[in-house]
Design a protein around this motif. Structure first.
Motif, PDB file in Angstrom:
ATOM      1  N   PHE A  39       6.155  -2.288  -4.304  1.00  0.00           N
ATOM      2  CA  PHE A  39       6.281  -0.822  -4.294  1.00  0.00           C
ATOM      3  C   PHE A  39       5.671  -0.236  -5.566  1.00  0.00           C
ATOM      4  O   PHE A  39       6.375   0.135  -6.498  1.00  0.00           O
ATOM      5  CB  PHE A  39       7.748  -0.418  -4.195  1.00  0.00           C
ATOM      6  N   GLU A  40       4.322  -0.141  -5.590  1.00  0.00           N
ATOM      7  CA  GLU A  40       3.639   0.432  -6.750  1.00  0.00           C
ATOM      8  C   GLU A  40       4.049   1.873  -7.004  1.00  0.00           C
ATOM      9  O   GLU A  40       4.060   2.333  -8.146  1.00  0.00           O
ATOM     10  CB  GLU A  40       2.109   0.391  -6.579  1.00  0.00           C
ATOM     11  N   ASP A  41       4.411   2.582  -5.952  1.00  0.00           N
ATOM     12  CA  ASP A  41       4.791   3.990  -6.088  1.00  0.00           C
ATOM     13  C   ASP A  41       6.196   4.160  -6.647  1.00  0.00           C
ATOM     14  O   ASP A  41       6.532   5.198  -7.206  1.00  0.00           O
ATOM     15  CB  ASP A  41       4.673   4.714  -4.743  1.00  0.00           C
ATOM     16  N   VAL A  42       7.031   3.126  -6.539  1.00  0.00           N
ATOM     17  CA  VAL A  42       8.422   3.186  -6.990  1.00  0.00           C
ATOM     18  C   VAL A  42       8.565   2.630  -8.408  1.00  0.00           C
ATOM     19  O   VAL A  42       9.293   3.199  -9.223  1.00  0.00           O
ATOM     20  CB  VAL A  42       9.335   2.404  -6.014  1.00  0.00           C
ATOM     21  N   ALA A  43       7.877   1.527  -8.685  1.00  0.00           N
ATOM     22  CA  ALA A  43       8.014   0.843  -9.978  1.00  0.00           C
ATOM     23  C   ALA A  43       6.647   0.351 -10.458  1.00  0.00           C
ATOM     24  O   ALA A  43       6.394  -0.855 -10.532  1.00  0.00           O
ATOM     25  CB  ALA A  43       8.998  -0.308  -9.851  1.00  0.00           C
ATOM     26  N   PRO A  44       5.746   1.266 -10.796  1.00  0.00           N
ATOM     27  CA  PRO A  44       4.372   0.860 -11.122  1.00  0.00           C
ATOM     28  C   PRO A  44       4.240  -0.100 -12.296  1.00  0.00           C
ATOM     29  O   PRO A  44       3.427  -1.031 -12.254  1.00  0.00           O
ATOM     30  CB  PRO A  44       3.660   2.185 -11.404  1.00  0.00           C
ATOM     31  N   GLU A  45       5.013   0.075 -13.339  1.00  0.00           N
ATOM     32  CA  GLU A  45       4.893  -0.807 -14.506  1.00  0.00           C
ATOM     33  C   GLU A  45       5.446  -2.204 -14.211  1.00  0.00           C
ATOM     34  O   GLU A  45       4.880  -3.207 -14.650  1.00  0.00           O
ATOM     35  CB  GLU A  45       5.576  -0.200 -15.732  1.00  0.00           C
ATOM     36  N   HIS A  46       6.526  -2.274 -13.464  1.00  0.00           N
ATOM     37  CA  HIS A  46       7.092  -3.576 -13.091  1.00  0.00           C
ATOM     38  C   HIS A  46       6.141  -4.317 -12.155  1.00  0.00           C
ATOM     39  O   HIS A  46       5.917  -5.521 -12.323  1.00  0.00           O
ATOM     40  CB  HIS A  46       8.461  -3.391 -12.431  1.00  0.00           C
ATOM     41  N   VAL A  47       5.573  -3.616 -11.195  1.00  0.00           N
ATOM     42  CA  VAL A  47       4.633  -4.235 -10.267  1.00  0.00           C
ATOM     43  C   VAL A  47       3.405  -4.730 -11.027  1.00  0.00           C
ATOM     44  O   VAL A  47       2.922  -5.842 -10.791  1.00  0.00           O
ATOM     45  CB  VAL A  47       4.251  -3.262  -9.128  1.00  0.00           C
ATOM     46  N   LYS A  48       2.920  -3.945 -11.959  1.00  0.00           N
ATOM     47  CA  LYS A  48       1.765  -4.360 -12.768  1.00  0.00           C
ATOM     48  C   LYS A  48       2.082  -5.654 -13.516  1.00  0.00           C
ATOM     49  O   LYS A  48       1.273  -6.586 -13.534  1.00  0.00           O
ATOM     50  CB  LYS A  48       1.399  -3.251 -13.749  1.00  0.00           C
ATOM     51  N   GLN A  49       3.255  -5.737 -14.123  1.00  0.00           N
ATOM     52  CA  GLN A  49       3.614  -6.933 -14.893  1.00  0.00           C
ATOM     53  C   GLN A  49       3.767  -8.148 -13.987  1.00  0.00           C
ATOM     54  O   GLN A  49       3.277  -9.229 -14.304  1.00  0.00           O
ATOM     55  CB  GLN A  49       4.899  -6.690 -15.697  1.00  0.00           C
ATOM     56  N   ILE A  50       4.434  -7.977 -12.853  1.00  0.00           N
ATOM     57  CA  ILE A  50       4.611  -9.096 -11.917  1.00  0.00           C
ATOM     58  C   ILE A  50       3.255  -9.602 -11.426  1.00  0.00           C
ATOM     59  O   ILE A  50       3.025 -10.807 -11.366  1.00  0.00           O
ATOM     60  CB  ILE A  50       5.489  -8.672 -10.719  1.00  0.00           C
ATOM     61  N   THR A  51       2.356  -8.696 -11.082  1.00  0.00           N
ATOM     62  CA  THR A  51       1.053  -9.133 -10.579  1.00  0.00           C
ATOM     63  C   THR A  51       0.226  -9.786 -11.676  1.00  0.00           C
ATOM     64  O   THR A  51      -0.520 -10.731 -11.404  1.00  0.00           O
ATOM     65  CB  THR A  51       0.289  -7.976  -9.898  1.00  0.00           C
ATOM     66  N   GLN A  52       0.352  -9.314 -12.916  1.00  0.00           N
ATOM     67  CA  GLN A  52      -0.341  -9.986 -14.020  1.00  0.00           C
ATOM     68  C   GLN A  52       0.162 -11.413 -14.177  1.00  0.00           C
ATOM     69  O   GLN A  52      -0.630 -12.344 -14.346  1.00  0.00           O
ATOM     70  CB  GLN A  52      -0.141  -9.228 -15.337  1.00  0.00           C
ATOM     71  N   LEU A  53       1.479 -11.580 -14.149  1.00  0.00           N
ATOM     72  CA  LEU A  53       2.053 -12.909 -14.297  1.00  0.00           C
ATOM     73  C   LEU A  53       1.652 -13.815 -13.127  1.00  0.00           C
ATOM     74  O   LEU A  53       1.304 -14.977 -13.334  1.00  0.00           O
ATOM     75  CB  LEU A  53       3.575 -12.820 -14.419  1.00  0.00           C
ATOM     76  N   ALA A  54       1.676 -13.280 -11.917  1.00  0.00           N
ATOM     77  CA  ALA A  54       1.295 -14.073 -10.743  1.00  0.00           C
ATOM     78  C   ALA A  54      -0.176 -14.463 -10.819  1.00  0.00           C
ATOM     79  O   ALA A  54      -0.526 -15.629 -10.583  1.00  0.00           O
ATOM     80  CB  ALA A  54       1.590 -13.304  -9.462  1.00  0.00           C
ATOM     81  N   ALA A  55      -1.043 -13.522 -11.158  1.00  0.00           N
ATOM     82  CA  ALA A  55      -2.482 -13.796 -11.221  1.00  0.00           C
ATOM     83  C   ALA A  55      -2.814 -14.825 -12.302  1.00  0.00           C
ATOM     84  O   ALA A  55      -3.757 -15.604 -12.154  1.00  0.00           O
ATOM     85  CB  ALA A  55      -3.251 -12.502 -11.467  1.00  0.00           C
TER      86      ALA A  55
END
Length: 184
Positions: A39-55
């Motif tokens: 949910f990029e629209d709900v928690a953009p900074e958390h989603v960004k961090q999770i995707t960075q860690l996953a990538a």
């Protein structure tokens, strides 16, 4: 590992232009793939961090260290709850080299399949750990950041090895995230 996380944090690791989810390959008592819509629209900074860690591969080989029946399965301690180089005696106490995040609370309820960010008592302490709900827990609403929900593979989540006691510490070999892939 820390070098990969630092590269991702510096923006030098290519991420999909619009990350929409994660595919989490799980092994152990539960075997299979779970898809999470983020949910990029709900928690953009958390989603960004999770995707960075996953990538960066930080989540690959990380255990589900805290699993409470009828409540949730927690994972994402990229520092201590690892198959290689981890220290399971400290599982749940670690995070990544990325900064802790300011809470992004929303009106999204914690229902079955919802993914939330784990944190300490400080609402602004979420970092890398997250949890997947086995069932509804309205006491978490507005207290933890919702980052997504499982849209495929909830049957796999339901088979994750349960922990014991009130804290849900998993005894023996916990289930693990073998590979976490960012999807578009």
């Amino acid at each position: 590992m820390r070098k990969l996380i630092a590269i991702a944090a510096a923006g030098l690791l290519a991420l999909p232009a619009h990350a929409t989810g994660l595919d989490i390959e799980i092994a152990g008592e539960a075997n299979g793939t779970v898809h999470v819509d983020l949910f990029e629209d709900v928690a953009p900074e958390h989603v960004k961090q999770i995707t960075q860690l996953a990538a960066s591969g930080a989540y690959d080989g990380v255990y589900f260290h805290r699993v409470i029946d009828q409540f949730m399965a927690q994972t994402g301690d990229v520092e201590f709850a690892r198959t290689e180089g981890g220290d399971m005696r400290r599982a749940g106490m670690g995070g990544s080299d990325l900064p802790d995040l300011k809470a992004e609370f929303s009106d999204r309820p914690f229902e079955r399949g919802v993914v939330g960010m784990a944190r300490s008592q400080d609402p602004n302490s979420a970092n890398s750990q997250f949890f997947i709900m086995f069932g509804p827990s309205p006491q978490l609403n507005g207290q933890y950041t919702v980052v997504g929900e499982v849209t495929e593979g909830m049957d796999v989540v339901d088979r994750i090895k349960r922990g014991e006691g009130q804290n849900g510490a998993v005894i023996g070999e916990p289930d693990r995230m073998v590979k976490v892939t960012v999807t578009e």
